[in-house]
Each structure stands twice: as C-alpha cells, then as structure tokens.
Design a protein around this motif. Structure first.
Motif, PDB file in Angstrom:
ATOM      1  N   GLN A   1      10.233   0.600  -2.500  1.00 50.83           N
ATOM      2  CA  GLN A   1       9.367   0.169  -1.404  1.00 50.83           C
ATOM      3  C   GLN A   1       8.752  -1.187  -1.705  1.00 50.83           C
ATOM      4  OE1 GLN A   1       8.830   1.294   1.622  1.00 50.83           O
ATOM      5  NE2 GLN A   1       7.318  -0.279   2.037  1.00 50.83           N
ATOM      6  N   LEU A   2       8.385  -1.409  -2.939  1.00 48.70           N
ATOM      7  CA  LEU A   2       7.811  -2.692  -3.322  1.00 48.70           C
ATOM      8  C   LEU A   2       8.811  -3.825  -3.126  1.00 48.70           C
ATOM      9  CD1 LEU A   2       5.233  -3.898  -4.551  1.00 48.70           C
ATOM     10  CD2 LEU A   2       6.264  -3.582  -6.790  1.00 48.70           C
TER      11      LEU A   2
ATOM     12  N   GLY B   1       8.503   4.137  -5.113  1.00 49.72           N
ATOM     13  CA  GLY B   1       7.496   3.074  -5.041  1.00 49.72           C
ATOM     14  C   GLY B   1       8.074   1.717  -5.394  1.00 49.72           C
TER      15      GLY B   1
ATOM     16  N   ALA C   1       3.775   1.432  -1.496  1.00 50.18           N
ATOM     17  CA  ALA C   1       4.251   1.523  -2.881  1.00 50.18           C
ATOM     18  C   ALA C   1       3.182   2.162  -3.775  1.00 50.18           C
ATOM     19  CB  ALA C   1       4.632   0.138  -3.389  1.00 50.18           C
ATOM     20  N   VAL C   2       1.936   1.809  -3.536  1.00 53.12           N
ATOM     21  CA  VAL C   2       0.840   2.421  -4.301  1.00 53.12           C
ATOM     22  C   VAL C   2       0.756   3.918  -3.993  1.00 53.12           C
ATOM     23  CG1 VAL C   2      -1.674   2.493  -4.535  1.00 53.12           C
ATOM     24  CG2 VAL C   2      -0.490   0.302  -4.537  1.00 53.12           C
TER      25      VAL C   2
ATOM     26  N   PRO D   1       7.569   7.096  -8.667  1.00 53.77           N
ATOM     27  CA  PRO D   1       7.582   5.665  -8.994  1.00 53.77           C
ATOM     28  C   PRO D   1       8.890   4.969  -8.623  1.00 53.77           C
ATOM     29  CG  PRO D   1       7.769   6.972 -10.981  1.00 53.77           C
ATOM     30  CD  PRO D   1       7.499   7.924  -9.854  1.00 53.77           C
TER      31      PRO D   1
ATOM     32  N   SER E   1       0.826  -1.208   0.000  1.00 53.94           N
ATOM     33  CA  SER E   1       0.000   0.000   0.000  1.00 53.94           C
ATOM     34  C   SER E   1       0.866   1.266   0.000  1.00 53.94           C
ATOM     35  CB  SER E   1      -0.962  -0.001   1.191  1.00 53.94           C
ATOM     36  OG  SER E   1      -0.260  -0.028   2.406  1.00 53.94           O
TER      37      SER E   1
ATOM     38  N   PHE F   1       3.174   5.928  -2.974  1.00 55.14           N
ATOM     39  CA  PHE F   1       4.290   6.632  -3.604  1.00 55.14           C
ATOM     40  C   PHE F   1       4.077   6.786  -5.105  1.00 55.14           C
ATOM     41  CE2 PHE F   1       7.064   4.924   0.018  1.00 55.14           C
ATOM     42  CZ  PHE F   1       6.874   6.073   0.758  1.00 55.14           C
ATOM     43  N   THR F   2       3.495   5.781  -5.720  1.00 53.09           N
ATOM     44  CA  THR F   2       3.230   5.869  -7.157  1.00 53.09           C
ATOM     45  C   THR F   2       2.162   6.926  -7.451  1.00 53.09           C
ATOM     46  OG1 THR F   2       3.796   3.536  -7.357  1.00 53.09           O
ATOM     47  CG2 THR F   2       2.608   4.527  -9.198  1.00 53.09           C
TER      48      THR F   2
END
Length: 86
Positions: A56-57, A53, A41-42, A50, A39, A44-45
C-alpha cells in the motif's frame, strides 16, 4: 493499547478519505490521496499485515498520486496550448 492504536488509525483513514473526497482541485486531491495511502499503510501495519502495508505504501502513497499528478500536468498543458492557439 493496541485497540487504541487501531481506533486512531481508523480515524486517520476516515479523516483522510473524507478530505480526499472534499478537495476539488485534482492536484491537491492527488496529494491528499497520498496521505490516505500512507494512513492505510499505517492501519495495515497496526493490524499486523506489514506486507500489505508495504504494498500500500508503494502503490497507494507513491505511485498512484504520482501518476495522477503527471496526468493532471499533461492535461493542463494541452488545455493551455489549445487555448492560446484559438
């Protein structure tokens, strides 16, 4: 439209962070931590970062929960082995 996406992403982060704190079992906590990383990562995107993100992913949603799960597994094995010998 983008404001609504940011609010939804922030609510998702808040809900998953609260769930990560509320869960008591370390194995389940690691899984919820993976959801929190996803979440974030989403978020940050959505906030147009990105590269952050993707980092983080990789780290927050995959590597850290995997290391926690492996550590919990090893600690539980040691606990079972010591409990059976004594």
């Amino acid at each position: 439209m983008t404001d609504a996406l940011i609010v939804i992403a922030l609510l998702l982060v808040a809900a998953s962070a609260t769930a990560a704190v509320a869960v008591r079992d370390p194995a389940r906590q690691a899984l919820v931590l993976a959801v929190l990383g996803l979440s974030l990562a989403v978020l940050f995107t959505v906030l147009q970062a990105p590269d952050v993100g993707l980092s983080q992913l990789a780290v927050g949603a995959a590597l850290t929960p995997l290391l926690i799960l492996l550590s919990v597994r090893k600690v539980r094995r040691r606990g079972q082995r010591k409990g059976g010998d004594g």
